[in-house]
Design a protein around this motif. Sequence first.
Motif, short mmCIF file in Angstrom:
data_model
loop_
_atom_site.label_atom_id
_atom_site.label_comp_id
_atom_site.label_asym_id
_atom_site.label_seq_id
_atom_site.Cartn_x
_atom_site.Cartn_y
_atom_site.Cartn_z
N PHE A 43 -29.29 -12.89 -4.53
CA PHE A 43 -29.32 -11.72 -4.86
C PHE A 43 -30.14 -10.84 -3.72
CE2 PHE A 43 -29.77 -12.49 -9.79
CZ PHE A 43 -28.42 -13.31 -9.77
N ALA A 44 -31.08 -11.61 -3.16
CA ALA A 44 -31.81 -10.95 -1.89
C ALA A 44 -30.84 -10.84 -0.70
CB ALA A 44 -33.05 -11.83 -1.72
N ALA A 45 -30.11 -11.64 -0.39
CA ALA A 45 -29.18 -11.59 0.42
C ALA A 45 -28.13 -10.48 0.47
CB ALA A 45 -28.60 -12.89 1.01
N MET A 46 -27.54 -10.40 -0.75
CA MET A 46 -26.56 -9.53 -1.07
C MET A 46 -27.14 -8.08 -0.96
SD MET A 46 -24.05 -11.02 -4.10
CE MET A 46 -25.34 -11.62 -5.05
N LEU A 47 -28.46 -7.79 -1.48
CA LEU A 47 -29.27 -6.71 -1.59
C LEU A 47 -29.47 -6.39 -0.02
CD1 LEU A 47 -30.48 -4.28 -2.67
CD2 LEU A 47 -32.62 -5.64 -3.16
N TYR A 48 -29.95 -7.13 0.78
CA TYR A 48 -30.14 -6.76 2.28
C TYR A 48 -28.87 -6.39 3.01
CZ TYR A 48 -34.86 -8.31 2.49
OH TYR A 48 -36.37 -8.52 2.29
N ALA A 49 -27.57 -6.91 2.54
CA ALA A 49 -26.28 -6.63 2.98
C ALA A 49 -25.94 -5.16 2.43
CB ALA A 49 -25.46 -7.61 2.59
N ASP A 93 -26.09 -13.50 12.31
CA ASP A 93 -26.49 -12.38 11.15
C ASP A 93 -27.96 -12.09 11.18
OD1 ASP A 93 -26.64 -10.42 9.15
OD2 ASP A 93 -24.44 -11.17 8.83
N ASN A 94 -28.23 -11.27 12.01
CA ASN A 94 -29.72 -10.79 12.04
C ASN A 94 -30.54 -10.34 10.88
OD1 ASN A 94 -30.26 -12.04 14.60
ND2 ASN A 94 -29.63 -10.16 15.63
N ILE A 95 -29.45 -9.55 10.34
CA ILE A 95 -29.87 -8.69 9.04
C ILE A 95 -30.24 -9.81 7.81
CG2 ILE A 95 -29.30 -7.13 7.22
CD1 ILE A 95 -29.98 -5.91 9.93
N ILE A 96 -29.34 -10.63 7.72
CA ILE A 96 -29.69 -11.63 6.73
C ILE A 96 -30.69 -12.44 6.96
CG2 ILE A 96 -28.45 -13.46 5.04
CD1 ILE A 96 -27.46 -10.31 4.81
N MET A 97 -31.00 -12.92 8.13
CA MET A 97 -31.63 -13.85 8.71
C MET A 97 -33.06 -13.67 8.54
SD MET A 97 -30.57 -17.04 9.74
CE MET A 97 -31.43 -17.59 11.14
N ASP A 98 -33.31 -12.10 8.91
CA ASP A 98 -34.61 -11.27 8.94
C ASP A 98 -34.90 -11.30 7.39
OD1 ASP A 98 -34.84 -11.43 11.67
OD2 ASP A 98 -34.16 -9.38 12.03
N GLY A 99 -34.05 -10.65 6.69
CA GLY A 99 -34.43 -10.64 5.32
C GLY A 99 -34.64 -11.71 4.54
N LEU A 100 -34.23 -13.06 4.89
CA LEU A 100 -34.81 -14.16 3.97
C LEU A 100 -36.25 -14.65 4.70
CD1 LEU A 100 -31.40 -16.03 3.84
CD2 LEU A 100 -32.76 -14.64 2.14
N GLY A 101 -36.52 -14.18 5.92
CA GLY A 101 -37.79 -14.72 6.64
C GLY A 101 -37.31 -15.89 7.49
N GLU A 102 -38.36 -15.94 8.38
CA GLU A 102 -38.21 -17.05 9.40
C GLU A 102 -38.20 -18.64 8.69
OE1 GLU A 102 -40.53 -18.56 13.43
OE2 GLU A 102 -40.81 -17.07 12.46
N HIS A 103 -39.54 -18.71 8.04
CA HIS A 103 -39.55 -19.63 7.06
C HIS A 103 -38.31 -20.32 6.20
CE1 HIS A 103 -42.16 -23.01 4.95
NE2 HIS A 103 -41.41 -23.01 4.10
N ILE A 104 -37.83 -19.34 5.25
CA ILE A 104 -36.64 -19.71 4.48
C ILE A 104 -35.41 -20.11 5.35
CG2 ILE A 104 -34.96 -18.67 2.83
CD1 ILE A 104 -37.27 -19.45 1.31
N SER A 105 -35.34 -19.03 6.22
CA SER A 105 -34.06 -19.30 7.14
C SER A 105 -34.06 -20.63 7.93
CB SER A 105 -33.94 -18.04 8.20
OG SER A 105 -33.86 -16.79 7.51
N GLU A 106 -35.18 -20.90 8.49
CA GLU A 106 -35.22 -22.17 9.41
C GLU A 106 -35.10 -23.11 8.49
OE1 GLU A 106 -38.41 -22.26 11.63
OE2 GLU A 106 -37.98 -20.72 13.19
N PRO A 157 -19.44 -12.87 5.80
CA PRO A 157 -19.42 -14.25 6.39
C PRO A 157 -20.66 -14.96 6.20
CG PRO A 157 -18.11 -13.16 7.91
CD PRO A 157 -18.92 -12.11 7.06
N ALA A 158 -21.70 -14.36 6.72
CA ALA A 158 -23.10 -14.96 6.56
C ALA A 158 -23.60 -15.09 5.24
CB ALA A 158 -24.13 -13.96 7.43
N LEU A 159 -23.30 -14.21 4.41
CA LEU A 159 -23.50 -14.20 2.91
C LEU A 159 -23.03 -15.58 2.15
CD1 LEU A 159 -23.06 -10.54 1.60
CD2 LEU A 159 -25.30 -11.96 1.93
N THR A 160 -21.86 -16.07 2.61
CA THR A 160 -21.09 -16.95 2.06
C THR A 160 -21.95 -18.38 2.23
OG1 THR A 160 -19.18 -15.92 2.69
CG2 THR A 160 -18.98 -18.36 1.97
N ALA A 161 -22.88 -18.50 3.44
CA ALA A 161 -23.66 -19.72 3.44
C ALA A 161 -24.65 -19.82 2.36
CB ALA A 161 -24.41 -19.67 4.66
N ILE A 162 -25.01 -18.63 1.96
CA ILE A 162 -26.23 -18.54 0.66
C ILE A 162 -25.40 -18.37 -0.61
CG2 ILE A 162 -28.13 -17.05 -0.10
CD1 ILE A 162 -28.62 -18.31 2.55
#
Length: 448
Positions: free
Chosen positions: A352-358, A407-420, A288-293
């Motif tokens: 690709f980064a988000a799928m890898l973190y998942a 989804d903390n795993i995907i949010m943390d993987g992307l980092g605070e700057h990118i996520s926000e 579900p979270a990956l879908t946003a990316i």
Amino acid sequence: MSDEIKNIIERMEADNIKFIRLQFVDLNGVPKSIAVPYVKGEMENFFTKGMPFDGSSIEGFVEINDSDLILKPDISTYSQLSWRPEESAVCRFICDIWTPEGKPFVGDPRSILKHALKKLKDEYGYNYNIGPEPEFFIVNIDEDGYPVPYDDASYFDVEPKDKGPDFRRELTLNLEELGFDVEVSHHEVGPGQNEIAFKFDDALKTADAVITFKQAIKAIVNNMAQFDGLDYRVTFMPKPFFGENGSGMHCHQSLFKDGENLFADDESESGISQEAIYFIGGLLKHAPALTAITNPIVNSYKRLVPGYEAPVYEAYGLKNRSALIRVPAARGKGTRIEYRAPDPACNPYLAFAAMLYAGMDGLKNKIDPGEPTEINIYKLTEEEREELGINVLPSSLWEAYHALEEDNIIMDGLGEHISEAFLKSKYAEWDDYRVQVFGYEQERYLDL
């Protein structure tokens, strides 16, 4: 001067380079570039110190009060642009973005993927390979300014119904000049829809290649259309036409170590390893979270509906194209999993980064996805899907970005700057979309 810099300067002089494009992408994966003239004697300093630029005008980067950033060319990405005139040859370098203090910029999508790959290497010793299949439409703009498919052909059709062989031949030749190893090209299911597939590679090289691929195809078709006096153009819009299949970017993924495919296991009944099973488990858990990316725009969710071969059900299967994740029949070094939700509107570095973190979460926590689903999920009732525990992907950008927030795993993987920055951009896009009034509504409701 290092040997690497010396060699690239010699190559640029041999190629008679006159202009250099420094390319990067913004938050949404849109290519940006700065062109500088080739000046003999100044290239060593150029490659060593990079090129300063104002990052405050790039979406998702920095504020105007802290706008200085630096583009540093990745020398390994040198490519001559085949569609530019030979008499004023242009080359391109893909760049990493740094701060003036000499640190990687946390808002650079390419750096996010590099960090994810480093984490995988440091923790497991693995390499992440990925092979995307970005589909696209070639459209013609009619006299009223609306896009229409340039033909009415369908899957694997040939001339004269398929009007695309000349386009695909020219595109393939140009892509090969850019270093692509093209595997296959063909007409897709939708009218005017095409696919040119290239071989898998390291995820960073592949993300670079996706950006180059999209940019090159648009430029080459535009040049061909101008030459013919027509208004053809390429679109990577996921669902440009109602009632027709949309464009996806299925992503074939595998992990390698010392040249061995870790997703292959000749001893298992399915031929896939426990690592592959856990990786699938991670992808399904975070789907579900990956879908946003991977499906980042309002139009993405016009494609993710049942009935048009788009994956909407959170399940995996062996060869099953009705599931979100498919395990193709190839085994040995060709063993891979295919994540079928992404579309070509996504930023490949972030996707690709988000799928890898998942997937890494699946490996770390040994997430079991259960048994594969080998029936046609499209034919199941809602009750039957619930009995099997098969959930549905978010049906709108609104649902998807709320899933990402949780989804903390995907949010943390992307980092605070990118996520926000990403969420802020998606809030604005959804708000802009939801207040629009479309022709469909006027036709349906005007006489209420």
